[in-house]
Design a protein around this motif. Structure first.
Motif, mmCIF file in Angstrom:
data_model
loop_
_atom_site.group_PDB
_atom_site.id
_atom_site.type_symbol
_atom_site.label_atom_id
_atom_site.label_comp_id
_atom_site.label_asym_id
_atom_site.label_seq_id
_atom_site.Cartn_x
_atom_site.Cartn_y
_atom_site.Cartn_z
ATOM 1 N N UNK A 1 0.833 -1.206 0.000
ATOM 2 C CA UNK A 1 0.000 0.000 0.000
ATOM 3 C C UNK A 1 0.868 1.257 0.000
ATOM 4 N N UNK A 2 1.995 1.214 0.703
ATOM 5 C CA UNK A 2 2.897 2.380 0.671
ATOM 6 C C UNK A 2 3.496 2.556 -0.723
ATOM 7 N N UNK A 3 3.773 1.457 -1.396
ATOM 8 C CA UNK A 3 4.270 1.526 -2.766
ATOM 9 C C UNK A 3 3.207 2.113 -3.697
ATOM 10 N N UNK A 4 1.982 1.683 -3.530
ATOM 11 C CA UNK A 4 0.880 2.215 -4.328
ATOM 12 C C UNK A 4 0.688 3.708 -4.068
ATOM 13 N N UNK A 5 0.733 4.111 -2.813
ATOM 14 C CA UNK A 5 0.589 5.533 -2.460
ATOM 15 C C UNK A 5 1.707 6.357 -3.093
ATOM 16 N N UNK A 6 2.899 5.800 -3.148
ATOM 17 C CA UNK A 6 4.019 6.510 -3.765
ATOM 18 C C UNK A 6 3.803 6.637 -5.278
ATOM 19 N N UNK A 7 3.437 5.539 -5.935
ATOM 20 C CA UNK A 7 3.252 5.585 -7.388
ATOM 21 C C UNK A 7 2.046 6.431 -7.796
ATOM 22 N N UNK A 8 1.047 6.528 -6.930
ATOM 23 C CA UNK A 8 -0.102 7.397 -7.208
ATOM 24 C C UNK A 8 0.172 8.840 -6.777
ATOM 25 N N UNK A 9 1.374 9.092 -6.293
ATOM 26 C CA UNK A 9 1.860 10.409 -5.888
ATOM 27 C C UNK A 9 1.058 11.021 -4.726
ATOM 28 N N UNK A 10 0.587 10.152 -3.826
ATOM 29 C CA UNK A 10 -0.030 10.640 -2.594
ATOM 30 C C UNK A 10 1.040 11.040 -1.585
ATOM 31 N N UNK A 11 2.251 10.497 -1.765
ATOM 32 C CA UNK A 11 3.362 10.756 -0.871
ATOM 33 C C UNK A 11 4.646 10.882 -1.678
ATOM 34 N N UNK A 12 5.589 11.628 -1.149
ATOM 35 C CA UNK A 12 6.894 11.766 -1.798
ATOM 36 C C UNK A 12 7.880 10.700 -1.335
ATOM 37 N N UNK A 13 7.452 9.873 -0.394
ATOM 38 C CA UNK A 13 8.338 8.866 0.187
ATOM 39 C C UNK A 13 7.936 7.486 -0.310
ATOM 40 N N UNK A 14 8.852 6.831 -0.990
ATOM 41 C CA UNK A 14 8.617 5.461 -1.436
ATOM 42 C C UNK A 14 9.152 4.469 -0.423
ATOM 43 N N UNK A 15 8.785 3.223 -0.570
ATOM 44 C CA UNK A 15 9.240 2.208 0.379
ATOM 45 C C UNK A 15 10.752 1.994 0.386
ATOM 46 N N UNK A 16 11.443 2.537 -0.595
ATOM 47 C CA UNK A 16 12.897 2.348 -0.621
ATOM 48 C C UNK A 16 13.584 2.973 0.588
ATOM 49 N N UNK A 17 12.908 3.897 1.294
ATOM 50 C CA UNK A 17 13.553 4.505 2.473
ATOM 51 C C UNK A 17 13.857 3.467 3.554
ATOM 52 N N UNK A 18 13.087 2.385 3.587
ATOM 53 C CA UNK A 18 13.301 1.371 4.623
ATOM 54 C C UNK A 18 14.589 0.586 4.388
ATOM 55 N N UNK A 19 15.067 0.590 3.145
ATOM 56 C CA UNK A 19 16.300 -0.114 2.816
ATOM 57 C C UNK A 19 17.422 0.843 2.445
ATOM 58 N N UNK A 20 17.172 2.129 2.505
ATOM 59 C CA UNK A 20 18.136 3.129 2.029
ATOM 60 C C UNK A 20 19.530 2.979 2.626
ATOM 61 N N UNK A 21 19.671 2.694 3.922
ATOM 62 C CA UNK A 21 21.036 2.552 4.464
ATOM 63 C C UNK A 21 21.811 1.379 3.844
ATOM 64 N N UNK A 22 21.105 0.430 3.237
ATOM 65 C CA UNK A 22 21.745 -0.768 2.694
ATOM 66 C C UNK A 22 21.795 -0.775 1.168
ATOM 67 N N UNK A 23 21.137 0.195 0.540
ATOM 68 C CA UNK A 23 21.033 0.210 -0.915
ATOM 69 C C UNK A 23 22.146 1.012 -1.568
ATOM 70 N N UNK A 24 22.483 0.597 -2.764
ATOM 71 C CA UNK A 24 23.321 1.406 -3.630
ATOM 72 C C UNK A 24 22.513 2.661 -3.957
ATOM 73 N N UNK A 25 23.081 3.857 -3.825
ATOM 74 C CA UNK A 25 22.318 5.091 -4.079
ATOM 75 C C UNK A 25 21.635 5.141 -5.448
ATOM 76 N N UNK A 26 22.172 4.405 -6.419
ATOM 77 C CA UNK A 26 21.548 4.386 -7.749
ATOM 78 C C UNK A 26 20.183 3.700 -7.746
ATOM 79 N N UNK A 27 19.921 2.839 -6.777
ATOM 80 C CA UNK A 27 18.674 2.077 -6.739
ATOM 81 C C UNK A 27 17.564 2.728 -5.921
ATOM 82 N N UNK A 28 17.869 3.753 -5.150
ATOM 83 C CA UNK A 28 16.904 4.306 -4.199
ATOM 84 C C UNK A 28 15.592 4.725 -4.865
ATOM 85 N N UNK A 29 15.652 5.334 -6.027
ATOM 86 C CA UNK A 29 14.432 5.811 -6.686
ATOM 87 C C UNK A 29 13.954 4.906 -7.819
ATOM 88 N N UNK A 30 14.603 3.784 -8.037
ATOM 89 C CA UNK A 30 14.190 2.841 -9.082
ATOM 90 C C UNK A 30 13.241 1.806 -8.502
#
Length: 160
Positions: free
Chosen positions: A35-64
């Protein structure tokens, strides 16, 4: 002999509690993570679920899409952990209010404690009304789902 049967029943009860807790945590993570992913893709929020993994992700993947998918997986893991914590410490509370308050506390921990430490996103006051209201609603619903599911399962009298 009776003492041994009592110990076996206690082990079975604990196993049932933790098995149910795991299933609720997984369900909460999948439902509210997607549901958070859907809210992000429908632009209800500026925060996608990638924030939960951001400390572990390659910065190139954060917004993909890959980063958001990994974020949903992390949200599922965090939901399972949150459900085990709820079961361990708050299982005795009946009704929805403990879950609602738990969701607000989880939101506070993520956005006021972890966010400044891990730089997950902009500070709360800079996120905007839409993003803040969607995110706090998501956390309240997650807490309500976890809390009420656990409460109903372990605090109702068995009439059979």
């Amino acid at each position: 002999m009776v003492e041994k049967e009592g110990k076996n029943q206690q082990k079975e009860a604990k196993s049932k509690i933790w098995g149910f807790t795991l299933s609720i945590g997984l369900s909460a993570g999948v439902i509210w993570g997607l549901l958070s992913l859907l809210a992000y893709y429908l632009q209800f929020t500026d925060i996608g679920p990638s924030i939960y993994a951001k400390p572990f992700l390659n910065p190139d993947y954060v917004l993909k899409w890959q980063g958001h998918f990994i974020g949903v997986v992390f949200f599922i893991v965090y939901s399972v952990i949150a459900t085990f914590i709820y079961t361990k410490f708050l299982v005795k509370f009946k009704g929805p209010w403990a879950g609602i308050i738990y969701g607000i506390i989880l939101w506070g921990i993520v956005f006021f404690l972890l966010n400044p430490l891990l730089k997950l996103t902009k500070p709360v006051k800079e996120l905007g009304l839409n993003t803040n209201s969607v995110m706090i609603s998501l956390y309240i619903l997650t807490g309500l789902f976890i809390g009420y599911s656990i409460s109903v399962e372990f605090n109702t009298e068995d009439d059979s």
